[in-house]
Motif scaffolding. Structure first.
Motif, mmCIF file in Angstrom:
data_model
loop_
_atom_site.group_PDB
_atom_site.id
_atom_site.type_symbol
_atom_site.label_atom_id
_atom_site.label_comp_id
_atom_site.label_asym_id
_atom_site.label_seq_id
_atom_site.Cartn_x
_atom_site.Cartn_y
_atom_site.Cartn_z
ATOM 1 N N HIS A 133 -9.167 7.555 6.376
ATOM 2 C CA HIS A 133 -7.954 8.372 6.388
ATOM 3 C C HIS A 133 -8.081 9.587 7.312
ATOM 4 O O HIS A 133 -7.151 10.406 7.366
ATOM 5 N N TRP A 174 -7.468 1.267 -2.525
ATOM 6 C CA TRP A 174 -6.944 0.817 -1.234
ATOM 7 C C TRP A 174 -5.750 -0.114 -1.348
ATOM 8 O O TRP A 174 -4.652 0.220 -0.970
ATOM 9 N N LEU A 222 -9.382 5.742 -2.494
ATOM 10 C CA LEU A 222 -10.611 5.066 -2.079
ATOM 11 C C LEU A 222 -11.657 5.221 -3.173
ATOM 12 O O LEU A 222 -12.021 6.341 -3.534
ATOM 13 N N ARG A 275 0.824 -1.208 0.000
ATOM 14 C CA ARG A 275 0.000 0.000 0.000
ATOM 15 C C ARG A 275 0.863 1.265 0.000
ATOM 16 O O ARG A 275 0.569 2.219 -0.722
ATOM 17 N N ASP A 290 -16.036 5.075 2.535
ATOM 18 C CA ASP A 290 -14.825 4.740 3.287
ATOM 19 C C ASP A 290 -13.916 5.932 3.516
ATOM 20 O O ASP A 290 -12.824 5.786 4.068
#
Length: 327
Positions: free
Chosen positions: A276, A257, A267, A163, A272
């Motif tokens: 963050h 993601w 995202l 990520r 969602d």
């Protein structure tokens, strides 16, 4: 400080061990594996074994640190070690919160229902399982002897998820001769990454200082545009950054993601967005120190493609369709 770390062979556990040893503490790792940091004592045990804690349950510990996601493991550890440890540090997750649609949630926000089972049936139960783990720790050790830390997105050296490593890698390794890189057209979307080294160091300092309570341990929020700029600067990229609309990416089966065929950290679901945005003010007031994002991303330019993101072929195909004249 005598620390008993339940684990210590994986990414965060190794960083906690390293930080504790560097600070002059004594570390024992109870783990199935053998890959612990030099200088730590290893006690091999399988936490699914009812007798797993027997080798350490006769010793006295200043702190137990646990990173497990399985409620049964945490419950058994609490039962065995509460009489032998002054305090318990549990590394949880911001995934425990009931919703990520709202921004700026602090530690008092509602959480998911706890998982009743001792083990998760799938990763969809991850947040519920961590809630159950938190409750086991606080129920067994009491609020004054418990420290629950809820990290957000963890990044930095050793990030096996890809990520935090994909964007520096991609900007350093464009898939095409023109040097173009496909990015999501979401410049104002938030992004927050906490460096694993900062997280580990704060866990050790908090344990040594007797810190108690529940804390979100997240990176400072920047825009996605800023995150990508920092990654691009770290890689020395000079090609074009080609922005694709979110709906176009979703229609072409590119998700956000993490994972294969993704554009990490972005995202693709507005529900969602708050993942963050969890507040880290309580943790920073309790001593959490965060290094610059440029240092984190500059330290993760790896030679091979990370586990998350687009392959070269996938990116070239998408760029060719988005820009028919060529990247």
């Amino acid at each position: 400080m005598r620390m008993l770390l339940l684990g210590g062979t994986a990414w965060l556990g190794r960083e906690i061990t390293r930080s504790a040893l560097d600070a002059g503490h004594e570390v024992t790792c109870l783990a199935r594996g053998t890959d612990v940091v030099d200088g730590a004592r290893l006690v091999r045990a399988d936490r699914e074994d009812p007798a797993a804690y027997s080798p350490v349950a006769e010793e006295q510990w200043d702190v137990v640190v646990d990173v497990s996601r399985q409620p049964g493991q945490v419950r058994s550890a609490v039962a065995a070690l509460a009489p032998r440890a002054d305090r318990f540090v549990f590394v949880s997750t911001c995934s425990v919160y009931a919703t990520h649609a709202a921004g700026g949630q602090n530690e008092d926000a509602p959480t998911l229902a706890p998982l009743d089972a001792d083990a998760m049936a799938s990763l969809e139960e991850y947040g519920h399982a961590k809630v159950a783990c938190e409750q086991a720790v606080i129920g067994g050790f009491g609020a004054g002897r418990s420290l629950v830390i809820r990290p957000g997105l963890i990044g930095g050296p050793g990030d096996g998820s890809g990520r935090s490593t994909y964007w520096p890698w991609r900007f350093a390794h464009p898939s095409n001769e023109a040097g173009a890189v496909l990015i999501p057209d979401a410049p104002d979307q938030p992004a927050a990454v906490i460096d694993v080294r900062d997280l580990a160091e704060w866990i050790v300092r908090g344990a040594a200082a007797g810190l108690s309570g529940v804390f979100n341990a997240t990176g400072d929020v920047v825009t996605l545009a800023e995150h990508l700029r920092v990654a691009r600067d770290a890689a020395g990229h000079e090609g074009a950054a080609v922005a694709a609309p979110a709906d176009w990416l979703v229609a072409h089966e590119v998700h956000g993601w993490a994972g294969p065929r993704s554009l990490p950290i972005w995202l693709d679901d507005a529900a969602d967005i708050g993942i963050h945005l969890h507040s880290n003010e309580r943790a920073k007031a309790a001593g959490l120190l965060l290094r610059p994002l440029s240092e984190t991303l500059g330290d993760v330019i790896v030679p091979d493609k990370p586990a998350s993101g687009l392959t070269d072929g996938e990116e070239r195909a998408l760029l060719s369709e988005l820009l028919p004249s060529g990247a």
